[in-house]
Write an enzyme that holds these catalytic residues in place. Structure first.
Site, PDB file in Angstrom:
ATOM      1  N   MET A  34      -0.610   1.479  -5.644  1.00 32.24           N
ATOM      2  CA  MET A  34       0.072   0.936  -6.822  1.00 32.24           C
ATOM      3  C   MET A  34      -0.944   0.183  -7.697  1.00 32.24           C
ATOM      4  SD  MET A  34       3.935   0.022  -5.742  1.00 32.24           S
ATOM      5  CE  MET A  34       3.616  -1.589  -5.072  1.00 32.24           C
ATOM      6  N   ALA A  36      -4.072  -2.484  -8.764  1.00 31.83           N
ATOM      7  CA  ALA A  36      -4.525  -3.841  -8.404  1.00 31.83           C
ATOM      8  C   ALA A  36      -5.413  -3.736  -7.165  1.00 31.83           C
ATOM      9  CB  ALA A  36      -3.343  -4.778  -8.182  1.00 31.83           C
ATOM     10  N   HIS A  41      -8.111  -1.109  -0.332  1.00 32.81           N
ATOM     11  CA  HIS A  41      -7.893   0.225  -0.910  1.00 32.81           C
ATOM     12  C   HIS A  41      -9.186   1.047  -0.862  1.00 32.81           C
ATOM     13  CE1 HIS A  41      -4.746  -2.150  -3.192  1.00 32.81           C
ATOM     14  NE2 HIS A  41      -4.012  -1.154  -2.730  1.00 32.81           N
TER      15      HIS A  41
HETATM   16  O1  PAF Z   1       1.606   0.961  -0.318  1.00 37.08           O
HETATM   17  C1  PAF Z   1       1.749   1.192  -1.539  1.00 37.08           C
HETATM   18  O2  PAF Z   1       0.885   0.874  -2.358  1.00 37.08           O
HETATM   19  C2  PAF Z   1       3.004   1.880  -2.021  1.00 37.08           C
HETATM   20  O3  PAF Z   1       4.110   1.497  -1.272  1.00 37.08           O
HETATM   21  C3  PAF Z   1       2.867   3.427  -2.054  1.00 37.08           C
HETATM   22  C4  PAF Z   1       2.638   4.008  -0.671  1.00 37.08           C
HETATM   23  C5  PAF Z   1       1.710   3.824  -2.970  1.00 37.08           C
HETATM   24  C6  PAF Z   1       4.159   4.032  -2.612  1.00 37.08           C
HETATM   25  O4  PAF Z   1       4.458   3.567  -3.878  1.00 37.08           O
END
Ligand code: PAF
Length: 285
Positions: A34, A36, A41
């Site tokens: 999502m 940010a 990540h």
């Molecule tokens: O973990 C997240 O960032 C969200 O829940 C995902 C898996 C991208 C789904 O919107």
């Protein structure tokens, strides 16, 4: 200077790019996010890069997984910064669809995963996992990757996605990435940005209490009494409220206890510090 990361915004554009790679016989890794973005990540991107020839990341702040009183409107968004981080990490393509591309007028299908979606965050955030399961099913169908990587920090979400992929025969391998942490143990999260300096000092206690809980359970302490102890510890550390801190079976998230836990344990917690809801988990296998 390296070329800027290519960005696509429609399903058709995404499929054209991925289709060309696939035609050339290359494998595809996918990291849905999502935005940010933080080091957690980027560690998932690196995991995907080690396992696939090309890596696609998506950024989509999915409205259907936020409750009416949650932070959809204020969720941090900075696509240019995220794209630079992804490009720097070696990601090959960013998919950043608009809401209307993901949910065109007339879309009425929702995916719900029973069982593993129901306890814990399923109770604390009604409708959340239906939103997650629906968007993840769509993203996987749109990208059609060989592997998709999700963080273990959202452990219940990871188990929901594993169940979803198995039950709907989606041909993708789901890979769980280890939780990235600050030096003091706090799990990295986009929502840590909401913490005040005072709250940031208290926040790592969530990980500390999880560790102590697992140690007590592994030494044979009764589950129910240990969960009560852990809740009291978090409240006395300064957390405003505790949604749950519970020992569960990792695959099904079925309850353990009330007596000593036998076998593999996953302890999951969600607690509020001011306006920030923090989650974390720990396991022994
Ligand atoms: O973990 C997240 O960032 C969200 O829940 C995902 C898996 C991208 C789904 O919107």
């Amino acid at each position: 200077m390296s070329a800027p990361l290519p960005i696509v915004r429609t399903v058709a554009q995404l499929r054209a790019r991925v289709g060309a790679w696939r035609k050339a016989g290359h494998s595809i890794g996918f990291v849905p996010t999502m935005g940010a973005l933080h080091e957690g990540h980027l560690s998932l991107i690196r995991l995907a890069m080690a396992r696939a020839d090309h890596v696609v990341a998506s950024i989509f702040v999915n409205p259907t997984q936020f409750g009416p009183n949650e932070d959809f409107d204020t969720y941090p968004r900075d696509e240019a910064r995220d794209a630079a981080l992804l490009g720097g990490a070696g990601c090959h393509l960013l998919y950043a669809p608009e809401v209307a591309e993901m949910y065109p007028p007339g879309a009425f299908t929702t995916v719900t995963v029973s069982g593993v979606s129901e306890p814990l965050d399923g109770l604390a955030r009604p409708g959340h996992f239906a939103g997650v399961a629906t968007v993840v099913a769509k993203l996987l169908n749109q990208c059609a990757p060989d592997i998709a990587v999700f963080g273990e920090k959202d452990f219940q979400q990871l188990q929901v996605i594993r169940r979803l992929v198995q039950d709907l025969d989606i041909p993708v391998e789901i890979v769980g990435g280890p939780t990235a942490r600050a030096e003091d143990g706090l799990a990295l999260s986009s929502r840590n940005a909401y913490l005040t300096p005072e709250q940031r000092v208290i926040a790592p206690r969530l990980n500390g209490v999880l560790r102590e809980t697992l140690a007590r359970l592994s030494a044979g302490a009764a589950v129910e009494a240990t969960e009560a102890w852990a809740t009291a510890e978090l409240l006395s550390a300064g957390f405003k409220s505790v949604d749950y801190i519970e020992a569960r079976a990792p695959d099904t998230l079925a309850r353990l206890g009330p007596g000593p836990a036998i076998g593999v344990i996953r302890v999951l917690a969600a607690a509020r510090l001011g306006r920030t809801r923090l989650i974390d988990n720990i396991g022994n296998g």
